[in-house]
Design a protein around this motif. Structure first.
Motif, PDB file in Angstrom:
ATOM      1  N   ASN A  93       0.462  12.728  -5.404  1.00 19.17           N
ATOM      2  CA  ASN A  93       0.265  13.802  -4.435  1.00 19.17           C
ATOM      3  C   ASN A  93       1.284  14.900  -4.694  1.00 19.17           C
ATOM      4  O   ASN A  93       2.451  14.623  -5.016  1.00 19.17           O
ATOM      5  N   TRP A  94       0.865  16.149  -4.582  1.00 19.25           N
ATOM      6  CA  TRP A  94       1.758  17.293  -4.720  1.00 19.25           C
ATOM      7  C   TRP A  94       1.532  18.234  -3.540  1.00 19.25           C
ATOM      8  O   TRP A  94       0.380  18.506  -3.160  1.00 19.25           O
ATOM      9  N   VAL A  95       2.612  18.746  -2.977  1.00 19.69           N
ATOM     10  CA  VAL A  95       2.524  19.686  -1.869  1.00 19.69           C
ATOM     11  C   VAL A  95       3.128  21.005  -2.338  1.00 19.69           C
ATOM     12  O   VAL A  95       4.260  21.037  -2.864  1.00 19.69           O
ATOM     13  N   TYR A  96       2.411  22.091  -2.135  1.00 21.51           N
ATOM     14  CA  TYR A  96       2.887  23.433  -2.453  1.00 21.51           C
ATOM     15  C   TYR A  96       3.031  24.227  -1.164  1.00 21.51           C
ATOM     16  O   TYR A  96       2.159  24.152  -0.284  1.00 21.51           O
ATOM     17  N   VAL A  97       4.128  24.980  -1.052  1.00 19.98           N
ATOM     18  CA  VAL A  97       4.381  25.756   0.151  1.00 19.98           C
ATOM     19  C   VAL A  97       4.716  27.198  -0.219  1.00 19.98           C
ATOM     20  O   VAL A  97       5.234  27.465  -1.298  1.00 19.98           O
ATOM     21  N   THR A  98       4.442  28.104   0.686  1.00 16.97           N
ATOM     22  CA  THR A  98       4.746  29.520   0.449  1.00 16.97           C
ATOM     23  C   THR A  98       6.251  29.720   0.462  1.00 16.97           C
ATOM     24  O   THR A  98       6.981  29.083   1.210  1.00 16.97           O
ATOM     25  N   VAL A 108      -2.189  21.170  -0.664  1.00 17.22           N
ATOM     26  CA  VAL A 108      -1.950  19.817  -1.164  1.00 17.22           C
ATOM     27  C   VAL A 108      -2.904  19.536  -2.315  1.00 17.22           C
ATOM     28  O   VAL A 108      -4.105  19.814  -2.227  1.00 17.22           O
ATOM     29  N   CYS A 109      -2.382  18.993  -3.389  1.00 14.09           N
ATOM     30  CA  CYS A 109      -3.188  18.596  -4.547  1.00 14.09           C
ATOM     31  C   CYS A 109      -2.978  17.103  -4.781  1.00 14.09           C
ATOM     32  O   CYS A 109      -1.864  16.603  -4.612  1.00 14.09           O
ATOM     33  N   ASP A 110      -4.025  16.388  -5.154  1.00 17.45           N
ATOM     34  CA  ASP A 110      -3.837  14.982  -5.500  1.00 17.45           C
ATOM     35  C   ASP A 110      -4.892  14.526  -6.487  1.00 17.45           C
ATOM     36  O   ASP A 110      -6.002  15.046  -6.526  1.00 17.45           O
ATOM     37  N   ARG A 142       0.817  -1.222   0.000  1.00 12.82           N
ATOM     38  CA  ARG A 142       0.000   0.000   0.000  1.00 12.82           C
ATOM     39  C   ARG A 142       0.845   1.265   0.000  1.00 12.82           C
ATOM     40  O   ARG A 142       0.319   2.358  -0.129  1.00 12.82           O
ATOM     41  N   ASN A 143       2.145   1.118   0.171  1.00 11.93           N
ATOM     42  CA  ASN A 143       3.013   2.288   0.170  1.00 11.93           C
ATOM     43  C   ASN A 143       3.237   2.820  -1.240  1.00 11.93           C
ATOM     44  O   ASN A 143       3.198   2.070  -2.212  1.00 11.93           O
ATOM     45  N   ASP A 144       3.499   4.107  -1.339  1.00 14.42           N
ATOM     46  CA  ASP A 144       3.948   4.693  -2.596  1.00 14.42           C
ATOM     47  C   ASP A 144       5.292   4.056  -2.976  1.00 14.42           C
ATOM     48  O   ASP A 144       6.078   3.687  -2.096  1.00 14.42           O
ATOM     49  N   PRO A 145       5.588   3.895  -4.275  1.00 12.10           N
ATOM     50  CA  PRO A 145       6.827   3.232  -4.690  1.00 12.10           C
ATOM     51  C   PRO A 145       8.084   3.850  -4.084  1.00 12.10           C
ATOM     52  O   PRO A 145       9.000   3.117  -3.706  1.00 12.10           O
ATOM     53  N   THR A 179       4.985  12.183  -0.221  1.00 16.14           N
ATOM     54  CA  THR A 179       3.890  12.118   0.742  1.00 16.14           C
ATOM     55  C   THR A 179       2.741  11.255   0.229  1.00 16.14           C
ATOM     56  O   THR A 179       2.547  11.102  -0.975  1.00 16.14           O
ATOM     57  N   MET A 180       1.976  10.720   1.142  1.00 14.58           N
ATOM     58  CA  MET A 180       0.772   9.980   0.796  1.00 14.58           C
ATOM     59  C   MET A 180      -0.331  10.936   0.372  1.00 14.58           C
ATOM     60  O   MET A 180      -0.489  12.008   0.959  1.00 14.58           O
TER      61      MET A 180
END
Length: 276
Positions: free
Chosen positions: A270-275, A263-265, A49-52, A199-200
């Motif tokens: 999954n994609w994480v955007y930060v300031t 966070v977008c998925d 179940r983990n991401d590769p 990230t998941m």
């Protein structure tokens, strides 16, 4: 993502493990456990179940002890003795976690079936690796080298500290609130240790919760164990900044963790955007 002790498998069990493997990473998992180096690895079902990229990170240390290379996900070659180098990239053909019937697309405001972005993002626009909003700009987070991290984040004192779920698991609203709050802690904690690009998705998070709790495993405790392992491996193992070039197609797939993190998925990625 998930940790549980594995005992040495008899040959028949290893044959069954190999027969059910769908990728080189899963075959390497079977090889490692059959040779007695799987004590720090998750159960086979949990490992799948983990991401590769997380699978690769989990396998790096026991593979190194056996002199085995961590193969690129999606490949067909058997693992062979070799020097272990950088973590391999994930393959788009790797098996994705199957979402439960009551999946996370009903549990978060933004999802692949959304028709509009969150109200707080309504005036923002997605431009590839950037999200532009009035008065702020968010950039795609990538995995970071340890030299870029704050002091102490890889030490024992930095924990997830998630509370255990104490409600009824058939109470969908209670589960949604719990997982939403837990995910809002998980994402910043992954950013803190330089794994913002690994990230998941909330779908995987939601699925992992039900899978573990159904099996009598405390979700919060297991995630804490996993976070500890990721910190330990991050101290010595290299990570690539990114493992694929795909980007979210629409702001409709995005939701705010807080004002500084979006966070977008698309369920699979999954994609994480930060300031900045």
């Amino acid at each position: 993502m998930i940790l549980i002790a594995c005992w040495i498998l008899p040959s028949g069990a290893n044959d069954a493990c190999m027969a059910s493997a769908h990728s080189d990473l899963e075959r390497l998992y079977c090889e490692i456990t059959s040779r007695g180096e799987g004590s720090s690895l998750p159960s086979r079902a949990d490992f799948k179940r983990n991401d590769p990229q997380v699978q690769a990170l989990l396998l790096r240390r026991p593979a190194a002890r056996l002199g085995l290379a961590v193969p690129a996900p999606g490949g067909e070659s058997k693992p062979s003795p070799a020097k272990v180098t950088d973590m391999p990239p994930p393959s788009s053909t790797d098996e994705l976690p199957e979402a439960p019937a009551n999946d996370s697309r009903d549990a978060r405001p933004a999802s692949p079936v959304s028709t509009a972005p969150q109200r707080s993002l309504a005036k923002c626009r997605l431009e590839g690796e950037s999200i532009l909003c009035p008065g702020r700009r968010l950039e795609l987070a990538v995995n970071q080298n340890n030299s870029e991290l704050l002091p102490g984040v890889l030490e024992a004192g930095n924990t997830l500290s998630l509370s255990s779920f104490e409600g009824e698991r058939n109470d969908d609203e209670a589960v949604r609130r719990y997982l939403s709050d837990a995910y809002d802690i998980y994402i910043p904690k992954m950013l803190a240790i330089g794994l913002g690009g690994t990230t998941m998705s909330f779908t995987a998070f939601h699925h992992a919760f039900h899978s573990m709790e159904n099996g009598g495993v405390d979700f919060a405790r297991r995630l804490e164990q996993t976070y500890h392992l990721l910190k330990q491996d991050k101290k010595t193992l290299a990570v690539k900044a990114r493992y694929h070039d795909e980007l979210p197609k629409s702001l409709n797939l995005c939701t705010e963790i807080n004002r500084d993190i979006v966070v977008c998925d698309n369920v699979g990625k999954n994609w994480v955007y930060v300031t900045r």
